[in-house]
Design a protein around this motif. Sequence first.
Motif, PDB file in Angstrom:
ATOM      1  N   ALA A  16      21.847 -47.076 -16.440  1.00  0.00           N
ATOM      2  CA  ALA A  16      20.593 -47.746 -16.085  1.00  0.00           C
ATOM      3  C   ALA A  16      19.848 -48.176 -17.344  1.00  0.00           C
ATOM      4  O   ALA A  16      19.363 -49.307 -17.432  1.00  0.00           O
ATOM      5  CB  ALA A  16      19.722 -46.830 -15.228  1.00  0.00           C
ATOM      6  N   VAL A  17      19.773 -47.291 -18.312  1.00  0.00           N
ATOM      7  CA  VAL A  17      19.094 -47.608 -19.571  1.00  0.00           C
ATOM      8  C   VAL A  17      19.792 -48.770 -20.276  1.00  0.00           C
ATOM      9  O   VAL A  17      19.134 -49.679 -20.792  1.00  0.00           O
ATOM     10  CB  VAL A  17      19.009 -46.366 -20.482  1.00  0.00           C
ATOM     11  CG1 VAL A  17      18.572 -46.732 -21.887  1.00  0.00           C
ATOM     12  CG2 VAL A  17      18.068 -45.336 -19.881  1.00  0.00           C
ATOM     13  N   LYS A  18      21.117 -48.765 -20.275  1.00  0.00           N
ATOM     14  CA  LYS A  18      21.863 -49.863 -20.907  1.00  0.00           C
ATOM     15  C   LYS A  18      21.539 -51.203 -20.260  1.00  0.00           C
ATOM     16  O   LYS A  18      21.357 -52.206 -20.946  1.00  0.00           O
ATOM     17  CB  LYS A  18      23.368 -49.602 -20.829  1.00  0.00           C
ATOM     18  CG  LYS A  18      23.854 -48.536 -21.774  1.00  0.00           C
ATOM     19  CD  LYS A  18      25.342 -48.309 -21.593  1.00  0.00           C
ATOM     20  CE  LYS A  18      25.807 -47.094 -22.378  1.00  0.00           C
ATOM     21  NZ  LYS A  18      27.228 -46.784 -22.130  1.00  0.00           N
ATOM     22  N   VAL A  19      21.464 -51.221 -18.928  1.00  0.00           N
ATOM     23  CA  VAL A  19      21.143 -52.463 -18.217  1.00  0.00           C
ATOM     24  C   VAL A  19      19.740 -52.929 -18.585  1.00  0.00           C
ATOM     25  O   VAL A  19      19.531 -54.101 -18.945  1.00  0.00           O
ATOM     26  CB  VAL A  19      21.268 -52.274 -16.686  1.00  0.00           C
ATOM     27  CG1 VAL A  19      20.674 -53.469 -15.944  1.00  0.00           C
ATOM     28  CG2 VAL A  19      22.706 -52.050 -16.287  1.00  0.00           C
ATOM     29  N   LEU A  20      18.767 -52.034 -18.507  1.00  0.00           N
ATOM     30  CA  LEU A  20      17.376 -52.394 -18.801  1.00  0.00           C
ATOM     31  C   LEU A  20      17.205 -52.840 -20.246  1.00  0.00           C
ATOM     32  O   LEU A  20      16.543 -53.844 -20.529  1.00  0.00           O
ATOM     33  CB  LEU A  20      16.453 -51.226 -18.467  1.00  0.00           C
ATOM     34  CG  LEU A  20      16.430 -50.804 -16.988  1.00  0.00           C
ATOM     35  CD1 LEU A  20      15.636 -49.517 -16.814  1.00  0.00           C
ATOM     36  CD2 LEU A  20      15.886 -51.898 -16.112  1.00  0.00           C
ATOM     37  N   GLU A  21      17.813 -52.107 -21.169  1.00  0.00           N
ATOM     38  CA  GLU A  21      17.714 -52.486 -22.586  1.00  0.00           C
ATOM     39  C   GLU A  21      18.444 -53.792 -22.864  1.00  0.00           C
ATOM     40  O   GLU A  21      18.004 -54.586 -23.691  1.00  0.00           O
ATOM     41  CB  GLU A  21      18.258 -51.375 -23.475  1.00  0.00           C
ATOM     42  CG  GLU A  21      17.353 -50.166 -23.549  1.00  0.00           C
ATOM     43  CD  GLU A  21      17.913 -49.040 -24.400  1.00  0.00           C
ATOM     44  OE1 GLU A  21      19.125 -49.065 -24.744  1.00  0.00           O
ATOM     45  OE2 GLU A  21      17.138 -48.122 -24.728  1.00  0.00           O
ATOM     46  N   GLY A  22      19.557 -54.031 -22.181  1.00  0.00           N
ATOM     47  CA  GLY A  22      20.300 -55.279 -22.363  1.00  0.00           C
ATOM     48  C   GLY A  22      19.477 -56.481 -21.959  1.00  0.00           C
ATOM     49  O   GLY A  22      19.444 -57.500 -22.660  1.00  0.00           O
ATOM     50  N   VAL A  23      18.794 -56.373 -20.826  1.00  0.00           N
ATOM     51  CA  VAL A  23      17.943 -57.476 -20.376  1.00  0.00           C
ATOM     52  C   VAL A  23      16.769 -57.655 -21.337  1.00  0.00           C
ATOM     53  O   VAL A  23      16.421 -58.775 -21.699  1.00  0.00           O
ATOM     54  CB  VAL A  23      17.460 -57.253 -18.930  1.00  0.00           C
ATOM     55  CG1 VAL A  23      16.392 -58.269 -18.549  1.00  0.00           C
ATOM     56  CG2 VAL A  23      18.638 -57.331 -17.977  1.00  0.00           C
ATOM     57  N   ALA A  24      16.172 -56.549 -21.768  1.00  0.00           N
ATOM     58  CA  ALA A  24      15.057 -56.637 -22.717  1.00  0.00           C
ATOM     59  C   ALA A  24      15.505 -57.333 -24.007  1.00  0.00           C
ATOM     60  O   ALA A  24      14.787 -58.186 -24.534  1.00  0.00           O
ATOM     61  CB  ALA A  24      14.496 -55.247 -23.018  1.00  0.00           C
TER      62      ALA A  24
ATOM     63  N   GLU B   1      17.726 -43.186  -8.534  1.00  0.00           N
ATOM     64  CA  GLU B   1      17.810 -41.764  -8.856  1.00  0.00           C
ATOM     65  C   GLU B   1      19.147 -41.524  -9.561  1.00  0.00           C
ATOM     66  O   GLU B   1      20.070 -42.338  -9.474  1.00  0.00           O
ATOM     67  CB  GLU B   1      17.731 -40.932  -7.576  1.00  0.00           C
ATOM     68  CG  GLU B   1      16.438 -41.114  -6.803  1.00  0.00           C
ATOM     69  CD  GLU B   1      15.211 -40.587  -7.529  1.00  0.00           C
ATOM     70  OE1 GLU B   1      15.345 -39.632  -8.315  1.00  0.00           O
ATOM     71  OE2 GLU B   1      14.120 -41.152  -7.333  1.00  0.00           O
ATOM     72  N   ASP B   2      19.261 -40.388 -10.240  1.00  0.00           N
ATOM     73  CA  ASP B   2      20.490 -40.081 -10.978  1.00  0.00           C
ATOM     74  C   ASP B   2      21.725 -40.043 -10.083  1.00  0.00           C
ATOM     75  O   ASP B   2      22.822 -40.357 -10.541  1.00  0.00           O
ATOM     76  CB  ASP B   2      20.354 -38.758 -11.719  1.00  0.00           C
ATOM     77  CG  ASP B   2      19.411 -38.851 -12.919  1.00  0.00           C
ATOM     78  OD1 ASP B   2      19.104 -39.984 -13.348  1.00  0.00           O
ATOM     79  OD2 ASP B   2      18.990 -37.795 -13.423  1.00  0.00           O
ATOM     80  N   ASP B   3      21.552 -39.673  -8.810  1.00  0.00           N
ATOM     81  CA  ASP B   3      22.713 -39.632  -7.915  1.00  0.00           C
ATOM     82  C   ASP B   3      23.091 -41.020  -7.403  1.00  0.00           C
ATOM     83  O   ASP B   3      24.146 -41.191  -6.800  1.00  0.00           O
ATOM     84  CB  ASP B   3      22.481 -38.670  -6.756  1.00  0.00           C
ATOM     85  CG  ASP B   3      21.315 -39.054  -5.864  1.00  0.00           C
ATOM     86  OD1 ASP B   3      20.440 -39.826  -6.299  1.00  0.00           O
ATOM     87  OD2 ASP B   3      21.279 -38.568  -4.712  1.00  0.00           O
ATOM     88  N   GLN B   4      22.261 -42.026  -7.650  1.00  0.00           N
ATOM     89  CA  GLN B   4      22.570 -43.402  -7.256  1.00  0.00           C
ATOM     90  C   GLN B   4      23.203 -44.186  -8.393  1.00  0.00           C
ATOM     91  O   GLN B   4      24.036 -45.060  -8.175  1.00  0.00           O
ATOM     92  CB  GLN B   4      21.303 -44.135  -6.807  1.00  0.00           C
ATOM     93  CG  GLN B   4      20.700 -43.594  -5.540  1.00  0.00           C
ATOM     94  CD  GLN B   4      19.387 -44.289  -5.229  1.00  0.00           C
ATOM     95  OE1 GLN B   4      18.457 -44.267  -6.042  1.00  0.00           O
ATOM     96  NE2 GLN B   4      19.319 -44.906  -4.066  1.00  0.00           N
ATOM     97  N   MET B   5      22.767 -43.897  -9.609  1.00  0.00           N
ATOM     98  CA  MET B   5      23.262 -44.621 -10.782  1.00  0.00           C
ATOM     99  C   MET B   5      23.109 -43.713 -11.990  1.00  0.00           C
ATOM    100  O   MET B   5      22.074 -43.066 -12.151  1.00  0.00           O
ATOM    101  CB  MET B   5      22.471 -45.918 -10.986  1.00  0.00           C
ATOM    102  CG  MET B   5      22.924 -46.751 -12.146  1.00  0.00           C
ATOM    103  SD  MET B   5      22.012 -48.322 -12.215  1.00  0.00           S
ATOM    104  CE  MET B   5      23.112 -49.257 -13.244  1.00  0.00           C
ATOM    105  N   ASP B   6      24.121 -43.690 -12.825  1.00  0.00           N
ATOM    106  CA  ASP B   6      24.057 -42.905 -14.048  1.00  0.00           C
ATOM    107  C   ASP B   6      22.876 -43.371 -14.892  1.00  0.00           C
ATOM    108  O   ASP B   6      22.710 -44.575 -15.115  1.00  0.00           O
ATOM    109  CB  ASP B   6      25.371 -43.056 -14.819  1.00  0.00           C
ATOM    110  CG  ASP B   6      25.374 -42.258 -16.098  1.00  0.00           C
ATOM    111  OD1 ASP B   6      25.561 -41.033 -16.025  1.00  0.00           O
ATOM    112  OD2 ASP B   6      25.171 -42.885 -17.167  1.00  0.00           O
ATOM    113  N   SER B   7      22.057 -42.437 -15.341  1.00  0.00           N
ATOM    114  CA  SER B   7      20.848 -42.808 -16.086  1.00  0.00           C
ATOM    115  C   SER B   7      21.168 -43.527 -17.396  1.00  0.00           C
ATOM    116  O   SER B   7      20.428 -44.421 -17.809  1.00  0.00           O
ATOM    117  CB  SER B   7      19.958 -41.591 -16.338  1.00  0.00           C
ATOM    118  OG  SER B   7      20.644 -40.620 -17.088  1.00  0.00           O
TER     119      SER B   7
END
Length: 91
Positions: free
Chosen positions: A35-43, A26-32
């Motif tokens: 999160a997108v940077k991590v997911l896109e980096g792995v992709a 959720e946004d209060d657990q991790m900055d969105s």
Amino acid sequence: MPVYPSLIRALAEALVDVLWFVEACEDDQMDSDDAVKVLEGVAALVTQLTSDQRIEFIDLIGSMAAEEADPSRREFLEGFPEGFGLIEGDS
């Protein structure tokens, strides 16, 4: 603690755990944006695998999905190859 048949399997399990967590945050657990940077980096990284490496990774993810007891994690694993650009989705 599970015993993995190979280092590759252990690392794939760890990668999936991290990505599943990041995607579910959720946004209060991790900055969105983070999160997108991590997911896109792995992709971006996995799309640079060779054809043989992609096939091996897709097969491994498929085996992990088949063995997964948690329905939500199994669904994540089943969508992983398409979601992270390892295969093309139906258009």
